[in-house]
Motif scaffolding. Structure first.
Motif, mmCIF file in Angstrom:
data_model
loop_
_atom_site.group_PDB
_atom_site.id
_atom_site.type_symbol
_atom_site.label_atom_id
_atom_site.label_comp_id
_atom_site.label_asym_id
_atom_site.label_seq_id
_atom_site.Cartn_x
_atom_site.Cartn_y
_atom_site.Cartn_z
ATOM 1 N N LEU A 161 0.831 -1.210 0.000
ATOM 2 C CA LEU A 161 0.000 0.000 0.000
ATOM 3 C C LEU A 161 0.861 1.254 0.000
ATOM 4 C CD1 LEU A 161 -2.858 -0.962 2.478
ATOM 5 C CD2 LEU A 161 -3.121 -0.364 0.070
ATOM 6 N N LEU A 162 1.985 1.198 0.699
ATOM 7 C CA LEU A 162 2.902 2.339 0.719
ATOM 8 C C LEU A 162 3.407 2.634 -0.688
ATOM 9 C CD1 LEU A 162 4.540 4.432 2.296
ATOM 10 C CD2 LEU A 162 6.278 2.672 2.677
ATOM 11 N N VAL A 163 3.727 1.584 -1.436
ATOM 12 C CA VAL A 163 4.181 1.769 -2.818
ATOM 13 C C VAL A 163 3.083 2.410 -3.661
ATOM 14 C CG1 VAL A 163 4.885 0.575 -4.932
ATOM 15 C CG2 VAL A 163 5.850 -0.114 -2.741
ATOM 16 N N HIS A 164 1.858 1.881 -3.547
ATOM 17 C CA HIS A 164 0.757 2.407 -4.361
ATOM 18 C C HIS A 164 0.444 3.867 -4.027
ATOM 19 C CE1 HIS A 164 -0.177 -1.215 -6.471
ATOM 20 N NE2 HIS A 164 -0.441 -1.897 -5.379
ATOM 21 N N THR A 165 0.387 4.167 -2.731
ATOM 22 C CA THR A 165 0.068 5.543 -2.357
ATOM 23 C C THR A 165 1.199 6.492 -2.744
ATOM 24 O OG1 THR A 165 0.877 5.082 -0.102
ATOM 25 C CG2 THR A 165 -1.501 4.939 -0.482
ATOM 26 N N ALA A 166 2.451 6.026 -2.647
ATOM 27 C CA ALA A 166 3.580 6.865 -3.057
ATOM 28 C C ALA A 166 3.519 7.150 -4.554
ATOM 29 C CB ALA A 166 4.895 6.184 -2.699
ATOM 30 N N LEU A 167 3.148 6.139 -5.347
ATOM 31 C CA LEU A 167 3.006 6.332 -6.795
ATOM 32 C C LEU A 167 1.905 7.334 -7.102
ATOM 33 C CD1 LEU A 167 3.358 2.684 -8.170
ATOM 34 C CD2 LEU A 167 4.979 4.562 -8.456
ATOM 35 N N ALA A 168 0.805 7.228 -6.360
ATOM 36 C CA ALA A 168 -0.299 8.154 -6.583
ATOM 37 C C ALA A 168 0.110 9.577 -6.239
ATOM 38 C CB ALA A 168 -1.513 7.731 -5.763
ATOM 39 N N VAL A 169 0.808 9.744 -5.114
ATOM 40 C CA VAL A 169 1.265 11.069 -4.701
ATOM 41 C C VAL A 169 2.215 11.645 -5.741
ATOM 42 C CG1 VAL A 169 2.661 12.322 -3.009
ATOM 43 C CG2 VAL A 169 0.933 10.689 -2.234
ATOM 44 N N ALA A 170 3.109 10.803 -6.273
ATOM 45 C CA ALA A 170 4.083 11.265 -7.265
ATOM 46 C C ALA A 170 3.465 11.454 -8.638
ATOM 47 C CB ALA A 170 5.236 10.269 -7.346
ATOM 48 N N GLY A 171 2.248 10.939 -8.821
ATOM 49 C CA GLY A 171 1.609 11.057 -10.119
ATOM 50 C C GLY A 171 2.030 9.984 -11.101
ATOM 51 N N LEU A 172 2.906 9.074 -10.667
ATOM 52 C CA LEU A 172 3.399 8.044 -11.575
ATOM 53 C C LEU A 172 2.333 7.013 -11.908
ATOM 54 C CD1 LEU A 172 6.956 7.424 -10.089
ATOM 55 C CD2 LEU A 172 6.326 8.830 -12.052
ATOM 56 N N ALA A 173 1.344 6.878 -11.046
ATOM 57 C CA ALA A 173 0.278 5.909 -11.328
ATOM 58 C C ALA A 173 -0.477 6.281 -12.592
ATOM 59 C CB ALA A 173 -0.683 5.838 -10.136
ATOM 60 N N ALA A 174 -0.432 7.576 -12.965
ATOM 61 C CA ALA A 174 -1.113 8.002 -14.181
ATOM 62 C C ALA A 174 -0.542 7.310 -15.414
ATOM 63 C CB ALA A 174 -0.991 9.522 -14.338
ATOM 64 N N VAL A 175 0.728 6.910 -15.324
ATOM 65 C CA VAL A 175 1.367 6.229 -16.453
ATOM 66 C C VAL A 175 0.654 4.907 -16.755
ATOM 67 C CG1 VAL A 175 3.502 5.158 -17.276
ATOM 68 C CG2 VAL A 175 3.584 7.297 -15.981
ATOM 69 N N LEU A 176 0.226 4.205 -15.696
ATOM 70 C CA LEU A 176 -0.459 2.932 -15.889
ATOM 71 C C LEU A 176 -1.787 3.117 -16.611
ATOM 72 C CD1 LEU A 176 0.195 1.212 -12.451
ATOM 73 C CD2 LEU A 176 1.249 0.670 -14.649
ATOM 74 N N ILE A 177 -2.401 4.286 -16.410
ATOM 75 C CA ILE A 177 -3.664 4.567 -17.083
ATOM 76 C C ILE A 177 -3.406 5.022 -18.522
ATOM 77 C CG2 ILE A 177 -5.766 5.971 -17.021
ATOM 78 C CD1 ILE A 177 -5.354 6.246 -14.013
ATOM 79 N N ALA A 178 -2.349 5.820 -18.707
ATOM 80 C CA ALA A 178 -2.046 6.362 -20.032
ATOM 81 C C ALA A 178 -1.473 5.309 -20.976
ATOM 82 C CB ALA A 178 -1.071 7.537 -19.901
ATOM 83 N N LEU A 230 1.062 -6.108 -6.614
ATOM 84 C CA LEU A 230 0.730 -6.556 -7.957
ATOM 85 C C LEU A 230 -0.752 -6.382 -8.297
ATOM 86 C CD1 LEU A 230 2.895 -9.812 -8.265
ATOM 87 C CD2 LEU A 230 3.258 -7.615 -9.410
ATOM 88 N N ASN A 231 -1.497 -5.764 -7.395
ATOM 89 C CA ASN A 231 -2.912 -5.485 -7.663
ATOM 90 C C ASN A 231 -3.012 -4.296 -8.620
ATOM 91 O OD1 ASN A 231 -5.609 -4.883 -7.703
ATOM 92 N ND2 ASN A 231 -5.838 -4.668 -5.493
ATOM 93 N N PRO A 232 -3.433 -4.512 -9.871
ATOM 94 C CA PRO A 232 -3.412 -3.431 -10.855
ATOM 95 C C PRO A 232 -4.477 -2.367 -10.615
ATOM 96 C CG PRO A 232 -4.486 -5.350 -11.771
ATOM 97 C CD PRO A 232 -3.964 -5.769 -10.415
ATOM 98 N N LYS A 233 -5.491 -2.686 -9.810
ATOM 99 C CA LYS A 233 -6.559 -1.715 -9.592
ATOM 100 C C LYS A 233 -6.190 -0.687 -8.522
ATOM 101 C CE LYS A 233 -10.208 -4.902 -11.020
ATOM 102 N NZ LYS A 233 -11.480 -5.561 -10.648
ATOM 103 N N ALA A 234 -5.219 -1.015 -7.672
ATOM 104 C CA ALA A 234 -4.866 -0.118 -6.570
ATOM 105 C C ALA A 234 -4.325 1.229 -7.048
ATOM 106 C CB ALA A 234 -3.873 -0.798 -5.631
#
Length: 209
Positions: free
Chosen positions: A48-65, A122-126
């Motif tokens: 969860l720390l990894v996922h939330t850190a990615l969201a804060v950094a905006g890097l999770a947007a890459v998975l959507i794009a 590895l949960n892609p929805k997080a």
């Protein structure tokens, strides 16, 4: 404490406590030993720390794009969770005298920590969930980075409270849950749940959706 923060705590608590792959692997690990259960719980919080850190950094947007990357993560996560489910189902079908506590490999804290971390990370929805959820609780005019860091910390903190508590409660019920018949039932149920979750994650990318 502002109203939006209180609302977020309620939403995050419900999200963390909702039964799913994380809950299932923690229960399965706790059946082996309390230490394994707590280690798995810490691993889940680490994911969860990894996922939330990615969201804060905006890097999770890459998975959507980039749909290809998202699809790869879906397949990897689904395959891993499906593998855990198959392992649990195989354990449930073994000799009745063998309980989770008898499997030293599954009881190892390091292995349980890794299992919890990989199941969550590895949960892609997080990433999509956090990327869409966190901005909803940033008030207009507020500094985005400090606020999202606070929200991310709340999620991880709730996970560090909830999942170890689940592990301890399962361990306290161990005198009953570790009896051969009950242990096989729990393994069968958790294994079936994990296998179903894994197949669900695999179905979308493999179907080309």
């Amino acid at each position: 404490m502002d109203g939006q923060l209180i609302a977020f705590i309620g939403v995050a608590a419900g999200m963390v406590a909702m039964p799913g792959a994380d809950f299932t692997v923690v229960v399965r690990s706790a059946l082996a030993s309390r230490g394994a259960g707590v280690a798995c719980a810490v691993g889940v919080a680490g994911g969860l720390l990894v996922h939330t850190a990615l969201a804060v950094a905006g890097l999770a947007a890459v998975l959507i794009a980039v749909p290809v990357l998202y699809g790869v993560l879906q397949i990897a996560g689904g395959a891993y969770i499906l593998c855990l489910g198959v392992q649990a189902l195989r354990g449930a079908l073994r000799a009745t005298g063998r309980t989770p506590a008898d499997t030293a490999g599954e009881a190892g804290a390091g292995r349980a920590l890794r299992r919890g971390f990989l199941t969550n990370v590895l949960n892609p929805k997080a990433p999509v969930l956090f990327l869409s959820l966190l901005p909803q609780f940033v008030p207009d005019g507020a500094a985005v980075l400090p606020r999202t860091l606070l929200l991310a910390s709340i999620v991880v903190g709730l996970a560090l409270l909830w999942f170890p508590l689940v592990a301890v409660l399962v361990d306290r019920l161990g005198h009953w849950l570790r009896r051969p018949r009950q242990a096989r039932t729990v393994q069968g149920v958790t294994g079936g749940a994990l296998a179903a979750l894994g197949l669900t994650l695999l179905s979308a990318p493999l179907a080309g959706n």
